[in-house]
Design a protein around this motif. Structure first.
Motif, mmCIF file in Angstrom:
data_model
loop_
_atom_site.group_PDB
_atom_site.id
_atom_site.type_symbol
_atom_site.label_atom_id
_atom_site.label_comp_id
_atom_site.label_asym_id
_atom_site.label_seq_id
_atom_site.Cartn_x
_atom_site.Cartn_y
_atom_site.Cartn_z
ATOM 1 N N LEU A 54 72.250 68.477 -89.998
ATOM 2 C CA LEU A 54 72.220 69.605 -89.074
ATOM 3 C C LEU A 54 73.597 69.861 -88.467
ATOM 4 C CD1 LEU A 54 68.846 68.983 -87.185
ATOM 5 C CD2 LEU A 54 69.327 70.646 -88.995
ATOM 6 N N THR A 55 74.349 68.786 -88.197
ATOM 7 C CA THR A 55 75.690 68.922 -87.623
ATOM 8 C C THR A 55 76.635 69.611 -88.595
ATOM 9 O OG1 THR A 55 75.433 66.944 -86.250
ATOM 10 C CG2 THR A 55 77.682 67.678 -86.709
ATOM 11 N N LEU A 103 74.599 80.117 -95.795
ATOM 12 C CA LEU A 103 75.513 79.350 -94.945
ATOM 13 C C LEU A 103 75.201 79.527 -93.465
ATOM 14 C CD1 LEU A 103 78.977 79.859 -96.711
ATOM 15 C CD2 LEU A 103 77.396 77.913 -96.871
ATOM 16 N N ASN A 104 74.082 80.161 -93.174
ATOM 17 C CA ASN A 104 73.682 80.387 -91.790
ATOM 18 C C ASN A 104 72.665 79.331 -91.353
ATOM 19 O OD1 ASN A 104 72.871 81.330 -89.309
ATOM 20 N ND2 ASN A 104 72.302 83.371 -90.012
ATOM 21 N N PRO A 105 73.061 78.403 -90.492
ATOM 22 C CA PRO A 105 72.150 77.331 -90.071
ATOM 23 C C PRO A 105 70.863 77.850 -89.444
ATOM 24 C CG PRO A 105 74.392 76.845 -89.413
ATOM 25 C CD PRO A 105 74.393 78.260 -89.900
ATOM 26 N N HIS A 106 70.924 79.029 -88.786
ATOM 27 C CA HIS A 106 69.726 79.574 -88.171
ATOM 28 C C HIS A 106 68.626 79.820 -89.203
ATOM 29 C CE1 HIS A 106 70.889 80.042 -84.017
ATOM 30 N NE2 HIS A 106 72.031 80.607 -84.368
ATOM 31 N N VAL A 107 69.032 80.169 -90.424
ATOM 32 C CA VAL A 107 68.051 80.406 -91.481
ATOM 33 C C VAL A 107 67.273 79.127 -91.772
ATOM 34 C CG1 VAL A 107 67.742 80.989 -93.923
ATOM 35 C CG2 VAL A 107 69.367 82.279 -92.518
ATOM 36 N N TYR A 108 67.992 78.004 -91.835
ATOM 37 C CA TYR A 108 67.338 76.722 -92.124
ATOM 38 C C TYR A 108 66.482 76.262 -90.945
ATOM 39 C CZ TYR A 108 70.615 76.642 -95.993
ATOM 40 O OH TYR A 108 71.321 76.966 -97.119
ATOM 41 N N GLY A 111 78.757 82.149 -83.502
ATOM 42 C CA GLY A 111 79.605 81.145 -84.131
ATOM 43 C C GLY A 111 80.086 80.097 -83.150
ATOM 44 N N VAL A 112 80.550 80.549 -81.981
ATOM 45 C CA VAL A 112 81.021 79.596 -80.960
ATOM 46 C C VAL A 112 79.873 78.711 -80.487
ATOM 47 C CG1 VAL A 112 81.905 79.445 -78.603
ATOM 48 C CG2 VAL A 112 82.906 81.088 -80.195
ATOM 49 N N ALA A 113 78.707 79.318 -80.281
ATOM 50 C CA ALA A 113 77.558 78.554 -79.804
ATOM 51 C C ALA A 113 77.143 77.492 -80.829
ATOM 52 C CB ALA A 113 76.396 79.498 -79.523
ATOM 53 N N LEU A 114 77.162 77.861 -82.111
ATOM 54 C CA LEU A 114 76.780 76.898 -83.154
ATOM 55 C C LEU A 114 77.755 75.739 -83.233
ATOM 56 C CD1 LEU A 114 75.551 79.150 -86.102
ATOM 57 C CD2 LEU A 114 74.228 77.443 -84.866
ATOM 58 N N MET A 115 79.041 76.050 -83.217
ATOM 59 C CA MET A 115 80.047 74.984 -83.318
ATOM 60 C C MET A 115 80.036 74.104 -82.075
ATOM 61 S SD MET A 115 83.198 76.901 -85.297
ATOM 62 C CE MET A 115 83.842 75.345 -85.936
#
Length: 204
Positions: A72-73, A124-129, A197-201
């Motif tokens: 996940l990271t 490549l979008n983690p939200h999708v997973y 993007g900032v929130a994910l990182m």
């Protein structure tokens, strides 16, 4: 039969609640729809990708991925970086907007570039997973033997949403003939993508 129908409706509703959120994929499909560039290809890629991911989630992959914080990271870092790049490109377009010529030939990127961008913005979008593998997978697990009916409902929601988003966007083509309209759209897209993007990182 009633339980199967209930599970299908539950899958449809849960997916619609997740999929309508503002994100990189929806913003890209909307923009392609307005520009009328390879809309069917983009929509089909999104639908097929969702069908694959939902199937994996319903099949139990979501529970497996959820036990690996490292996965996940990495996904959050890669996806966050991608969203930042996409946001930067949208910001650059906002400073140099162009009017949409709906009556002339398409002047956008090549089909290959559009396909690759669609695949990247989806996979490549983690939200999708998080939405399909983990959340929908976990909800589907609660439906027991009817979990595949839940999956059918979920995929049906994806089909309806992307068809409506991609082809319904054409109704806005007249409005987006103005460069100022593109400046607003790309400005909103840039702000959304950079924020995500900032929130994910930051969460990695």
């Amino acid at each position: 039969m009633g339980d199967v129908l209930f599970s299908a409706v539950a899958g449809f509703g849960a997916t619609m609640a997740l999929i309508v959120a503002i994100g990189a994929q929806n913003a890209f499909v909307l923009r392609q729809g307005i520009r009328r560039e390879a809309v069917l290809v983009v929509v089909l890629i999104c639908i097929f990708s969702d069908a694959v991911l939902v199937s994996l989630g319903v099949g139990g992959v979501g529970a497996l991925v959820g036990t690996s914080p490292e996965a996940l990271t990495i996904g959050a870092l890669v996806g966050g970086a991608f969203l930042l790049c996409y946001g930067a490109l949208a910001a650059r377009r906002a400073f140099k907007p162009a009017a949409l010529e709906t009556g002339g030939p398409e002047t956008g990127g090549s089909l290959r570039r559009i396909v690759l961008t669609t695949l990247a913005i989806t996979w490549l979008n983690p939200h999708v997973y998080l939405d399909t593998l983990l959340l929908l997978g976990a909800i589907a697990a609660g439906h027991g033997d009817d979990r595949w009916a839940f999956g059918v409902g979920a995929v049906s929601a994806s089909v309806l949403w992307f068809l409506a988003l991609g082809f319904g966007a054409r109704l806005l083509s007249g409005f987006f003939r103005k460069p100022s309209s593109w400046r607003v759209l790309d400005g909103l897209v840039a702000a959304t993508m950079i924020t995500l993007g900032v929130a994910l990182m930051a969460s990695a």
